[in-house]
Scaffold this motif. Sequence first.
Motif, PDB file in Angstrom:
ATOM      1  N   PRO A   7      -7.051   9.340  50.575  1.00 11.72           N
ATOM      2  CA  PRO A   7      -7.703   9.651  49.296  1.00 11.72           C
ATOM      3  C   PRO A   7      -6.793   9.493  48.069  1.00 11.72           C
ATOM      4  CG  PRO A   7      -8.387  11.210  50.940  1.00 11.72           C
ATOM      5  CD  PRO A   7      -7.279  10.402  51.555  1.00 11.72           C
ATOM      6  N   LEU A  10      -6.469   5.743  47.430  1.00 12.60           N
ATOM      7  CA  LEU A  10      -7.711   5.187  46.874  1.00 12.60           C
ATOM      8  C   LEU A  10      -7.928   5.655  45.439  1.00 12.60           C
ATOM      9  CD1 LEU A  10     -10.086   5.566  49.966  1.00 12.60           C
ATOM     10  CD2 LEU A  10      -9.164   3.430  49.015  1.00 12.60           C
ATOM     11  N   LEU A  11      -7.597   6.907  45.157  1.00 12.18           N
ATOM     12  CA  LEU A  11      -7.732   7.409  43.788  1.00 12.18           C
ATOM     13  C   LEU A  11      -6.754   6.717  42.847  1.00 12.18           C
ATOM     14  CD1 LEU A  11      -8.297  11.219  44.401  1.00 12.18           C
ATOM     15  CD2 LEU A  11      -9.953   9.562  43.493  1.00 12.18           C
ATOM     16  N   ALA A  54     -12.821   7.593  48.334  1.00 10.69           N
ATOM     17  CA  ALA A  54     -11.711   8.551  48.232  1.00 10.69           C
ATOM     18  C   ALA A  54     -12.233   9.976  48.300  1.00 10.69           C
ATOM     19  CB  ALA A  54     -10.938   8.334  46.926  1.00 10.69           C
TER      20      ALA A  54
END
Length: 116
Positions: A7, A10-11, A54
């Motif tokens: 996450p 992806l963020l 995410a």
Amino acid sequence: MSPHILPPLLLLVSNIFMTFAWYGHLKFENRPLYLVILVSWLIALAEYCFAVPANRIGHTVYNAAELKTMQEVITLVVFSVFSVLYLGEKLTINHLLGFAFICVGAFFVFKGPIGS
């Protein structure tokens, strides 16, 4: 990849896209507003392709407040780099102090309840 690690990665990618969508057009002041809105919207679509997974993957190990806090801190880091390298703006001590206070707040979100 671990649901703890994926996450934030992806963020990070998501925030790079969104920063360009929101602020990249500032270097193109001579372009019509409708055009920069359209281009920004297309860039934001790519951002969503990273942000939604995410948050979905992240919610298996983080709560929503932690995910939002993580996103905000990542946004500040990405925006700081972007504003210096792309827009050529300077970060002042006031900016850094303000960001530091936000990071202190993030610490308390992740720390959990005080006094229990």
